[in-house]
Design a protein around this motif. Structure first.
Motif, PDB file in Angstrom:
ATOM      1  N   LYS A 179      34.475  41.872  41.477  1.00  0.00           N
ATOM      2  CA  LYS A 179      33.684  40.948  42.264  1.00  0.00           C
ATOM      3  C   LYS A 179      34.199  40.807  43.675  1.00  0.00           C
ATOM      4  N   ARG A 217      39.655  39.052  40.811  1.00  0.00           N
ATOM      5  CA  ARG A 217      38.657  39.863  40.138  1.00  0.00           C
ATOM      6  C   ARG A 217      38.281  41.032  41.016  1.00  0.00           C
ATOM      7  N   ASN A 229      31.401  32.505  39.824  1.00  0.00           N
ATOM      8  CA  ASN A 229      30.937  33.736  39.167  1.00  0.00           C
ATOM      9  C   ASN A 229      30.041  34.600  40.041  1.00  0.00           C
ATOM     10  N   MET A 230      30.493  34.817  41.252  1.00  0.00           N
ATOM     11  CA  MET A 230      29.661  35.540  42.217  1.00  0.00           C
ATOM     12  C   MET A 230      30.195  36.941  42.449  1.00  0.00           C
ATOM     13  N   ASP A 231      29.344  37.920  42.305  1.00  0.00           N
ATOM     14  CA  ASP A 231      29.666  39.269  42.756  1.00  0.00           C
ATOM     15  C   ASP A 231      29.469  39.251  44.269  1.00  0.00           C
ATOM     16  N   MET A 232      30.562  39.397  44.995  1.00  0.00           N
ATOM     17  CA  MET A 232      30.493  39.205  46.451  1.00  0.00           C
ATOM     18  C   MET A 232      29.587  40.209  47.148  1.00  0.00           C
ATOM     19  N   ARG A 233      29.309  41.312  46.481  1.00  0.00           N
ATOM     20  CA  ARG A 233      28.396  42.272  47.107  1.00  0.00           C
ATOM     21  C   ARG A 233      26.985  41.698  47.118  1.00  0.00           C
ATOM     22  N   THR A 237      34.675  34.081  43.231  1.00  0.00           N
ATOM     23  CA  THR A 237      34.534  35.157  42.244  1.00  0.00           C
ATOM     24  C   THR A 237      34.930  34.763  40.823  1.00  0.00           C
ATOM     25  N   GLU A 238      35.700  33.702  40.662  1.00  0.00           N
ATOM     26  CA  GLU A 238      36.178  33.352  39.320  1.00  0.00           C
ATOM     27  C   GLU A 238      34.989  33.037  38.406  1.00  0.00           C
ATOM     28  N   ASP A 239      34.983  33.618  37.202  1.00  0.00           N
ATOM     29  CA  ASP A 239      33.764  33.506  36.378  1.00  0.00           C
ATOM     30  C   ASP A 239      33.446  32.076  35.949  1.00  0.00           C
ATOM     31  N   LEU A 286      49.669  35.623  41.819  1.00  0.00           N
ATOM     32  CA  LEU A 286      49.033  35.479  43.128  1.00  0.00           C
ATOM     33  C   LEU A 286      48.069  36.608  43.412  1.00  0.00           C
ATOM     34  N   SER A 291      35.713  43.218  45.423  1.00  0.00           N
ATOM     35  CA  SER A 291      35.782  44.454  46.209  1.00  0.00           C
ATOM     36  C   SER A 291      34.501  44.672  46.973  1.00  0.00           C
ATOM     37  N   LEU A 292      34.653  45.182  48.125  1.00  0.00           N
ATOM     38  CA  LEU A 292      33.491  45.546  48.907  1.00  0.00           C
ATOM     39  C   LEU A 292      33.905  46.757  49.668  1.00  0.00           C
ATOM     40  N   ASN A 299      25.651  39.504  34.263  1.00  0.00           N
ATOM     41  CA  ASN A 299      26.665  38.880  35.127  1.00  0.00           C
ATOM     42  C   ASN A 299      27.712  38.093  34.350  1.00  0.00           C
ATOM     43  N   ARG A 347      35.002  34.754  53.864  1.00  0.00           N
ATOM     44  CA  ARG A 347      36.334  34.288  53.500  1.00  0.00           C
ATOM     45  C   ARG A 347      37.153  33.899  54.727  1.00  0.00           C
ATOM     46  N   TYR A 401      25.437  49.638  46.977  1.00  0.00           N
ATOM     47  CA  TYR A 401      26.892  49.479  46.817  1.00  0.00           C
ATOM     48  C   TYR A 401      27.296  49.772  45.375  1.00  0.00           C
ATOM     49  N   GLN A 421      26.910  38.960  49.832  1.00  0.00           N
ATOM     50  CA  GLN A 421      26.754  39.514  51.179  1.00  0.00           C
ATOM     51  C   GLN A 421      25.294  39.860  51.459  1.00  0.00           C
ATOM     52  N   ASN A 458      31.262  39.858  53.189  1.00  0.00           N
ATOM     53  CA  ASN A 458      32.117  39.112  52.261  1.00  0.00           C
ATOM     54  C   ASN A 458      33.431  38.727  52.940  1.00  0.00           C
ATOM     55  N   ARG A 477      38.262  33.200  47.995  1.00  0.00           N
ATOM     56  CA  ARG A 477      37.827  34.303  47.139  1.00  0.00           C
ATOM     57  C   ARG A 477      37.920  33.911  45.666  1.00  0.00           C
ATOM     58  N   GLU A 482      31.565  37.981  32.533  1.00  0.00           N
ATOM     59  CA  GLU A 482      32.885  38.617  32.523  1.00  0.00           C
ATOM     60  C   GLU A 482      33.405  38.607  31.086  1.00  0.00           C
ATOM     61  N   ILE A 527      48.278  30.153  44.037  1.00  0.00           N
ATOM     62  CA  ILE A 527      48.007  30.864  45.286  1.00  0.00           C
ATOM     63  C   ILE A 527      48.895  30.303  46.379  1.00  0.00           C
ATOM     64  N   PHE A 562      22.211  45.681  47.376  1.00  0.00           N
ATOM     65  CA  PHE A 562      23.357  45.524  46.464  1.00  0.00           C
ATOM     66  C   PHE A 562      23.522  46.769  45.604  1.00  0.00           C
TER      67      PHE A 562
END
Lengths: 418, 366
Positions: free
Chosen positions: A20, A17, B129-133, B123-125, A13, A22-23, A166, B163, A286, B136, B159, B119, A168, B110, A283
């Motif tokens: 990806k 990632r 496959n998005m870098d949330m930064r 974000t899952e590739d 759970l 984290s902010l 980009n 969500r 960051y 945003q 971000n 999320r 993984e 989940i 971006f």
């Protein structure tokens, strides 16, 4: 730093990632300390060099380029190099299988990208100029601000960065496992049952270590062939080593001291006019670990500062080699100058562009950068000499890439126990 | 009934079915589904986000690419699309009524919130496959979003608020005007409901207003070999298995299902019981789309489910006659409401083609 595959300890759970998801503004003390360490070292190195340049023996002279250093833990072999070449040109080593190393390091564009900002991952634009791969094997630290410590680490960072590859690790590793020719080649070269992504970076690095140029007119001249330079170029060399002062930083065999300076390059105007570039700009604040306040107010690339967090490092970048620059326009970390004439005019004005724009951090500007008083003829001589840092254009045709194939037969699947 | 039971196999089936039907003691707890509360402005924002391709890494796919409103917000193909460059290894389930659930995804990995599911999707590739930064900053570059986030009380686009807003929109996607809920079922459907709660034993797992116990069972749905024969799908599967830390993933020839969550061999091949609402729109069925129609599904259960050494003991051949099978399908269809394809649920205005530059950039704070 963050292990995306952290599998064992976390429950299903929680497995998300980290990168990806984290902010937040990074204020990790560890990073700061590490940064400070590097910063101090380089600062001392730079001032020692500066002192040396002005007081005692002078900067190291230009020299012919020897063979590139080969790390002990990643020896060259023909098979590894061949594999690395395939991987360098394989767009499947990127998020949506469209953007590989060669996409932004295009051999016909000087192994770089011929726009001010590099093209980005689809849906993005980069925020820095793409650097040439040629001779990158000689740099102790990679990228415009030296943020990477080896070609191996650099390749990893490039393939994963949000506006670059980009990709993984897991999906890229999965793709390699489904390309039988790669499975065989990785097994032969690295001895693993299945391809490991970190070995892909090692193979690519081995290939990059073959992309060197050591037979430029300047190399020949310095090895004793006095006919290798024209008279004009010889005059330019004198200026380079004297009145124009380029040698103070662009010295040694690579024509770089591998140090960091603010030479006054102005911010790229594109950030004022181009929405997509503005997206990436923020971006990167960051991604490079800015503070909240820094993120809010930054309006230019702070360069070496992102590594050290020292005010006095804002706007500093690694001195780039001048080798192969005949093919790598536009120039500077943000590609603001499209021709060598513009570059030389910029230096001649003491680090100002034709509109008088300069770095937003003039307090950090190197004291070596001052008006030079070069005449028109002298500028031409200097430019002619800089051409001597480039030999023939290095062109290779992209290799034919191996295909995917299913791992199992239908028969095997039908026989699998349920 | 006797008419159909002329073959030996049929007779046997009925015998077993009778044995099964008798001891069903699970009390049927089925009934109308209450509507969910949600905030209009936040849901409206979530709607725009759900249909916006800029939420994926290469700006090529949106949530709606896989959760297609025309297919009841599920994937019309057996296996869902994946992120460009790869495929997928499961069917994308409908997100209608997802707000009512307590556990999500076919393997139930989940169990926290739709916020976490969102999320995961972004974000899952192998999904977006998005870098949330970057996401945003894209949103901050679109004046429409800047205003919508503000109007929704979220402040500037972030971000974290994405969500929150998307789940808010998902709360608006609930069954509407369902014959079962309104008590307007046909005679056929009513007969089907009796079977559902009785002889056919469906309610043992498909219980409650959502028609799911939200637990994992092994029904023996056959593997979809396309997962493993098509390298595009297989690479997504491998990436998933690697990331989840499933051992021996290179040799896996089946979807481990709930085993991924518990790592208990007994859970191999179990999947979370799906809701049975909105099935009218959401074919094909099962976690891997292996059953194309509801007739196929009912035939599958009539045979006692599929083949699996781990199969649930609750599944036995049912011996349903043709007309009973028809009744059961009619009942299943009576659990579907109006299609959610109008402007209330689907974002229909165009998105800007380019990112507008922020004026006076040097002077304003980022």
């Amino acid at each position: 730093m963050i292990n995306n595959k952290a599998r064992n300890t976390q429950s299903a759970l929680q497995r998300v990632r980290d990168r990806k998801g984290s902010l937040g503004f990074m204020i990790l003390p560890v990073v700061l300390l590490a940064g400070l360490g590097t910063g101090c070292a380089t600062q001392t190195q730079a001032s020692a060099m500066a002192a040396g340049a002005e007081v005692t023996s002078g900067p190291p002279p230009l020299a012919p380029l020897g063979p590139p250093p080969i790390p002990l833990d990643n020896k060259q072999s023909p098979e590894k190099i061949e594999l690395g070449k395939l991987l360098f040109f394989d767009v499947r080593l990127g998020g949506d299988a469209s953007t590989g190393c060669s996409t932004c390091h295009e051999p016909t564009q000087g192994w770089a990208w011929a726009e001010d900002f590099s093209r980005g991952y689809p849906g993005t634009v980069h925020w820095r100029n793409s650097q040439t791969i040629i001779n990158s094997a000689y740099y102790p630290r990679l990228f415009w601000a030296g943020s990477s410590s080896s070609l191996e680490n650099q390749a990893r960072a490039a393939a994963r960065g949000g506006v670059a590859g980009n990709g993984e690790n897991d999906i890229m590793e999965a793709r390699l496992a489904l390309i039988p020719e790669y499975v065989t080649r990785f097994r032969d070269v690295f001895g693993t049952e299945w391809p490991l992504i970190r070995d892909a970076w090692r193979a690519i690095s081995a290939y990059e270590r073959t992309l060197v140029q050591r037979d430029t007119p300047l190399d020949k001249y310095l090895q004793g062939d006095k006919s290798a330079l024209t008279e004009q170029q010889v005059r330019g060399k004198k200026l380079y080593e004297g009145k124009a002062g380029c040698i103070q930083c662009h010295n040694g065999a690579m024509a770089t001291d591998f140090s960091y300076y603010n030479i006054g390059v102005p911010p790229n105007r594109r950030w004022e006019e181009d929405g997509l570039a503005q997206v990436t700009f923020r971006f990167e604040q960051y991604a490079k670990g800015q503070t909240e306040e820094g993120y809010r107010k930054a309006k230019s690339d702070w360069g070496f500062y992102y590594r050290t967090k020292n005010k006095w490092d804002r706007g500093k970048f690694r001195t780039p080699s001048l080798r192969y620059t005949m093919y790598t326009a536009p120039y500077m970390h943000n590609g603001v100058f499209y021709t060598m004439e513009e570059v030389v005019d910029f230096y001649n004005r003491g680090g100002l562009d034709e509109e008088g724009r300069t770095t937003p951090f003039p307090e950090n500007k190197s004291k070596f950068i001052r008006p030079l008083g070069l005449t028109g003829e002298e500028k031409e001589d200097l430019i002619a000499f800089i051409e001597a840092f480039s030999g023939e254009e290095i062109l290779v045709s992209p290799p034919e890439l191996p295909n995917y194939a299913p791992l199992f037969t239908k028969q095997e699947l039908m026989e699998a126990k349920k | 009934m006797g008419v159909q039971l002329s073959t030996r196999r049929g007779l046997l089936a009925v015998a077993l079915g009778a044995v099964l039907a008798a001891p069903v003691v699970i009390a049927a707890d089925i009934g109308p589904l209450p509507a969910l509360k949600y905030d209009k402005a936040k849901a409206e924002l979530g709607k725009r986000l759900f249909f916006d391709v800029r939420l994926s890494g290469d700006a090529a796919i949106a949530c709606s690419t896989c959760h297609d409103p025309a297919n009841g917000f599920s994937s019309p193909t057996a296996l869902s699309k994946g992120y460009p460059g790869n495929g997928h290894f499961r069917n994308a389930p409908s997100v209608i009524n997802a707000g009512h659930k307590k556990v999500w995804l076919h393997d139930g990995r989940i169990g926290t919130s739709l916020n976490d599911v969102t999320r995961e999707m972004i974000t899952e590739d192998y999904i977006m496959n998005m870098d949330m930064r970057i996401m945003q900053e894209r949103l901050k570059q679109d004046p429409v979003y800047v205003k919508m986030f503000k109007d929704a009380g979220y402040g500037e686009p972030s971000n974290g608020k994405v969500r929150k807003a998307i789940p808010e929109y998902l709360m608006s996607l609930t069954s509407k005007n369902v014959p079962f809920d309104k008590g307007t079922m046909s005679a056929e459907a009513k007969r089907g409901m009796k079977l559902f709660t009785g002889k056919a034993g469906c309610v043992q797992c498909h219980n409650g207003p959502l028609f799911t116990d939200q637990k994992a069972h092994n029904t023996g749905v056959p593997e979809n070999f396309d997962v493993f024969l098509n390298p595009m799908n297989h690479q997504a599967f491998l990436a998933f298995a690697m990331f989840q830390g499933i051992e021996n993933y290179m040799n896996l020839k089946r979807d481990p299902g709930y085993y991924n969550v518990t790592t208990d061999k007994a859970d191999m091949g179990k999947f979370i019981t799906p809701s049975l609402r909105e099935l009218k729109y959401t074919a094909p069925y099962m976690h891997n789309g292996m059953l194309e129609t509801l007739d196929d599904v009912v035939a599958f259960y009539n045979n006692g489910g599929g083949e699996d050494s781990n199969k649930s003991s609750l599944l036995k051949p049912l011996g349903l006659s043709k007309s009973e099978r028809g009744d059961l399908v009619a009942f299943l269809l009576s659990l579907s409401g109006d299609p959610l394809t109008g402007a209330e649920y689907v974002w229909q205005e165009p998105y800007p083609e380019e990112y507008e530059a922020i004026a006076n950039w040097r002077k304003v704070r980022n």
